[in-house]
Design an enzyme around this catalytic site. Structure first.
Site, PDB file in Angstrom:
ATOM      1  CG  HIS A 161      46.732  42.896  49.253  1.00  0.00           C
ATOM      2  ND1 HIS A 161      45.951  42.322  48.271  1.00  0.00           N
ATOM      3  CD2 HIS A 161      47.343  43.971  48.671  1.00  0.00           C
ATOM      4  CE1 HIS A 161      46.095  43.009  47.139  1.00  0.00           C
ATOM      5  NE2 HIS A 161      46.926  44.018  47.366  1.00  0.00           N
ATOM      6  CG  HIS A 200      47.177  45.253  42.975  1.00  0.00           C
ATOM      7  ND1 HIS A 200      47.433  46.619  42.977  1.00  0.00           N
ATOM      8  CD2 HIS A 200      48.175  44.680  42.245  1.00  0.00           C
ATOM      9  CE1 HIS A 200      48.538  46.853  42.292  1.00  0.00           C
ATOM     10  NE2 HIS A 200      49.004  45.700  41.842  1.00  0.00           N
TER      11      HIS A 200
END
Length: 347
Positions: A161, A200
């Site tokens: 991320h 994710h």
């Protein structure tokens, strides 16, 4: 004649003393190990606070399972040093690196958040994050130097991320992105395939390479879910259009759907791209029962995904493959998923 013989004998004896003949029938420099395990106890020093979601027990349960299962003895254990900052700066801005360093330098006790509540740091976070990057680069070195065929990097904090200029979602530095640039710069490889099977979407990795046609990014992830990116329409920009591929999965989907995506989409795309090295962002939060995900992948599903990617690596890039721990937050489910993954790497 006797003096001449002695003159010849003495050097030979010295050679035998300092360079003994090996009885090992393996080729010189050939390791008996197929797979490396990259980890360090120092990785436990980041976010060592029980209330955190991404906490040291994730590594503890993984390493305990590898030992209990007997797999640990089959792995080449590596503890690479921290990365040189020059490699991190291939991906991250100097301002980002210095901001993290300064924040940790002044934080002596407890923890604090940076930017958002999902980026927690403690006093050792900067040092641990630099060391985690070094672990992945060490795994890459081991593969490129022929010491092993593949490697699993049990590191933390995770990385997919992290943006070039900001931390995000438990991630400080983008470990796989740095590894990709490292492969290109140090080993003069050009085309790198990054496969992300975390629940994710790896928004940071995609953003870093969004206009780079030499890095193919493939992700399977739950949608809708944090960080709300990774739509199938996101395929790259400029010359890189077509080198980013996102497959979205609905809550409750599991092995069948994700393996179909690998066979029907990843396989053809990888063969067309023809990478020279494969990196896996190996998140294990798509497993059924994970607190931060809603998919239903099983340990055997992870094993099958690993076998598929291994076969691609063998076909396309001499088996070169390094996987790096991303998510996975169920201390009950995580060890079995990692065990299945490592067993498949060893096959």
């Amino acid at each position: 004649m006797r003096q001449l013989s002695l003159r010849l004998l003495v050097p030979l004896l010295l050679l035998a003393l300092f360079f003994p003949v090996s009885c090992d029938d393996r080729p010189p420099g050939k390791s008996p190990f197929k797979t490396a395990l990259v980890t360090r106890e120092f990785y436990l020093r980041h976010n060592d606070i029980p209330t955190q979601i991404e906490h040291p027990d994730r590594l503890r349960v993984i390493l305990a399972r590898l030992k209990e299962s007997g797999l640990e003895s089959q792995l080449l254990r590596l503890e690479p040093p921290p990365a040189d900052l020059e490699w991190i700066l291939l991906v991250h801005t100097p301002q980002h690196v210095e901001r993290i360093r300064q924040a940790c330098l002044w934080l002596k006790d407890g923890a604090t958040s940076m930017d958002t509540s999902d980026v927690n740091i403690t006093g050792k976070t900067f040092d641990v994050a630099v060391c985690a990057v070094g672990g992945v680069l060490g795994g890459v070195d081991a593969v490129m130097q022929g010491r092993v065929q593949n490697a699993f990097c049990a590191i933390r904090p995770p990385g997919h991320h992290a943006l070039s200029n900001a931390p995000m979602g438990f991630c400080i530095f983008n470990n796989v992105a740095i590894a990709a640039r490292y492969l290109q710069r140090r080993y003069s490889l050009r085309k790198i395939l990054i496969i992300d099977w975390d629940c994710h979407h790896g928004n940071g990795t995609q953003a870093i390479f969004n206009d780079d046609p030499d890095v193919f990014y493939f992700s399977t992830h739950q949608s809708p879910l944090y960080p709300r990116t990774g739509a199938p329409s996101e395929t790259g920009e400029g010359k890189a259009v077509g080198t980013k591929m996102n497959v979205t999965l609905k809550k409750g989907m599991g092995d069948a759907e994700i393996l179909e995506a690998y066979k029907e989409k990843l396989g053809p795309a990888a063969r067309a791209f023809r990478p020279e090295f494969i990196l896996i962002s190996a998140g294990f939060d798509a497993v059924k029962g994970d607190s931060l995900g809603g998919l239903a992948v099983t340990p055997e599903g992870y094993a099958e995904m690993t076998r598929f990617v291994k076969a691609l690596a063998a076909e396309l890039c001499k088996g070169r493959l390094v996987s790096t721990l991303e998510g996975g937050y169920s201390l009950k489910q995580l060890p079995g998923c990692v065990e299945a993954h490592v067993r498949a790497l060893l096959e």
